[in-house]
Design an enzyme around this catalytic site. Structure first.
Site, PDB file in Angstrom:
ATOM      1  N   TRP A 112     -12.434  -6.467  -3.967  1.00  0.00           N
ATOM      2  CA  TRP A 112     -12.205  -6.278  -2.527  1.00  0.00           C
ATOM      3  C   TRP A 112     -12.978  -7.272  -1.697  1.00  0.00           C
ATOM      4  CZ3 TRP A 112      -7.854  -4.382  -1.540  1.00  0.00           C
ATOM      5  CH2 TRP A 112      -7.291  -3.416  -2.378  1.00  0.00           C
ATOM      6  N   ASP A 182     -17.204  -3.306   4.809  1.00  0.00           N
ATOM      7  CA  ASP A 182     -15.970  -2.626   4.421  1.00  0.00           C
ATOM      8  C   ASP A 182     -16.399  -1.349   3.699  1.00  0.00           C
ATOM      9  OD1 ASP A 182     -13.681  -1.663   3.238  1.00  0.00           O
ATOM     10  OD2 ASP A 182     -13.205  -3.485   2.117  1.00  0.00           O
ATOM     11  N   LYS A 206      -9.129   7.440   1.518  1.00  0.00           N
ATOM     12  CA  LYS A 206      -9.991   7.873   0.408  1.00  0.00           C
ATOM     13  C   LYS A 206     -10.868   9.045   0.856  1.00  0.00           C
ATOM     14  CE  LYS A 206      -9.666   3.121  -0.807  1.00  0.00           C
ATOM     15  NZ  LYS A 206      -8.677   3.088  -1.869  1.00  0.00           N
TER      16      LYS A 206
HETATM   17  C1  LIG Z   1     -12.975  -1.344  -0.661  1.00  0.00           C
HETATM   18  C2  LIG Z   1     -11.555  -1.520  -0.235  1.00  0.00           C
HETATM   19  N1  LIG Z   1     -11.272  -2.386   0.745  1.00  0.00           N
HETATM   20  C3  LIG Z   1     -10.017  -2.586   1.166  1.00  0.00           C
HETATM   21  C4  LIG Z   1      -8.958  -1.895   0.604  1.00  0.00           C
HETATM   22  C5  LIG Z   1      -7.563  -2.170   1.104  1.00  0.00           C
HETATM   23  O1  LIG Z   1      -7.194  -1.131   1.918  1.00  0.00           O
HETATM   24  P1  LIG Z   1      -5.732  -0.980   2.546  1.00  0.00           P
HETATM   25  O2  LIG Z   1      -4.822  -0.686   1.416  1.00  0.00           O
HETATM   26  O3  LIG Z   1      -5.908   0.137   3.513  1.00  0.00           O
HETATM   27  O4  LIG Z   1      -5.398  -2.263   3.219  1.00  0.00           O
HETATM   28  C6  LIG Z   1      -9.204  -0.956  -0.390  1.00  0.00           C
HETATM   29  C7  LIG Z   1      -8.078  -0.204  -0.973  1.00  0.00           C
HETATM   30  O5  LIG Z   1      -8.158   0.442  -1.981  1.00  0.00           O
HETATM   31  C8  LIG Z   1     -10.541  -0.768  -0.827  1.00  0.00           C
HETATM   32  O6  LIG Z   1     -10.815   0.097  -1.805  1.00  0.00           O
END
Ligand SMILES: Cc1ncc(COP(=O)(O)O)c(C=O)c1O
Length: 371
Positions: A112, A182, A206
């Site tokens: 991520w 994030d 989540k």
């Molecule tokens: C730590 C993290 N950041 C970003 C995301 C991406 O999120 P989204 O699918 O809402 O764009 C996720 C998705 O699992 C994540 O776990």
């Protein structure tokens, strides 16, 4: 799992270890169900209502108040309800906070963080303040490893790597450089000092509710006209000026977050969540650590996540067998992310301790039969 009330089967709930969208509290689902068709005697569903109506307005601002209360958000921060997922924040952060003559610093901790870095590079110069790549992203770098240019526009980190199963245990002091995090997969999993951060973002699916809404908590001095040309909808100042009502917000998703926050408050807040999450994580890590190498934890012990427990078994064949047998026993979502394989149990706030205990028991039994 079957729930019996007065001799009747009332609900059948899976042992849900999905990584996201993920388990929601049963009480929240039931409450939403009760109000689904007729919201507070209005004769319509909340989904059918104007986002400018009094009823929706109450939900919207109550959700903000609840989040402020539960996260202890200081008054000089704005709370925004946006769309586009956390992935859109990967772009909105540099678009709004990066100036052409400055650099953005990122800590590279895995999948991520990598995506956030890739996106930031579209908008300006990125420096990697620290990286765990040499250790296959099995750990979170120590604060002493970070090299942050003093004039960086911000330092970005991923508080919990959902795929790798690593989590920051404490956050670095970045002085005058705003810290951006994030927190998609661990927001509200523990008490937090929001004033350490310039900006926090999290997709809801989540720990906060269903997919469809992304929470941004941003310090007011960072809400300003961007240096770059940024579309109206991708500017923080657009949404901050209108309390996230510039356009139609994802009303139903925000309502679900409202219910989850009320549930969280009734449970006792983030301190209670942390104790419960640590208890759940310990059940699984103890089984991994006492398995004599049958199970191998993916994250180094001092970087282990209390939200996503990642582990492997010696052979892929055994991993496949584990998935198959666990599914037959009612466990859902234990397959590791397709990019890394292995196994992963996501144990977010709404996953009950009993479900995790059932998984630990299953793991022990599987080991005894296959070890
Ligand atoms: C730590 C993290 N950041 C970003 C995301 C991406 O999120 P989204 O699918 O809402 O764009 C996720 C998705 O699992 C994540 O776990």
């Amino acid at each position: 799992m079957i729930l019996i009330e007065g001799g009747n089967v009332v609900e059948s709930r899976a042992y849900n270890f999905n990584a996201g969208p993920a388990a929601l509290p049963l009480e929240v689902l039931q409450q939403a169900q009760e109000q689904f068709v007729d919201f507070e005697h209005t004769g319509m569903s909340l989904m059918e209502m104007s986002h400018r109506s009094k009823s929706y307005d109450n939900v919207h601002f109550e959700t903000e108040r609840l989040l402020r209360e539960l996260m202890n958000i200081p008054d000089n921060y704005k709370v925004l309800f946006l769309q586009g997922g956390a992935s859109t924040q990967f772009a909105m952060v540099p678009m709004n906070l990066l100036d052409p003559d400055r650099k953005a610093a990122y800590v590279h901790t895995g999948a991520w963080a990598g995506k956030a870095i890739k996106e930031a590079k579209l908008f300006g110069e990125v420096v990697i303040a620290a990286s765990a790549e040499a250790d296959q992203f099995t750990r979170i770098p120590a604060a002493s490893e970070l090299v942050v240019p003093p004039d960086a526009a911000y330092l970005h980190l991923t508080s919990n790597e959902t795929i790798g199963g690593t989590q920051w245990q404490a956050f670095p002091d970045t002085g005058s450089v705003p810290l951006v995090a994030d927190m998609s997969s661990d927001i509200l999993c523990r008490p937090l000092n929001v004033s350490q951060f310039g900006l926090i973002y999290a997709g809801a699916q989540k720990n906060l509710g269903p997919s469809g809404v992304t929470i941004v908590v941003i310090r007011e001095d960072l809400v300003r006209k961007p240096s770059l040309t940024v579309p109206t909808m991708l500017r923080y100042d657009t949404h901050a000026a209108k309390d996230s009502l510039y356009n139609t917000p994802p009303t139903f998703a925000i309502y679900m977050v409202n219910l989850v926050l009320k549930w969280l408050k009734a449970q006792g807040g983030t301190a209670v969540m942390e104790a419960r999450n640590r208890e759940k994580a310990a059940l699984l890590y103890q089984e991994i650590d006492s398995s004599g190498g049958f199970y191998q934890g993916c994250a180094q012990p001092d970087s282990r996540s209390i939200m996503n427990v990642t582990f492997r078994i010696g052979s892929e064949e055994l991993e496949k067998k584990f998935i198959k047998e666990s599914e037959a026993a009612g466990f859902v979502g234990l397959k590791g992310h397709r990019d890394v394989g292995g196994l992963r149990a996501s144990i977010y706030n709404a996953v009950p301790v009993e479900h995790v205990r059932a998984l630990a028991d299953f793991m022990k039994d599987f080991r005894q039969r296959n070890g």
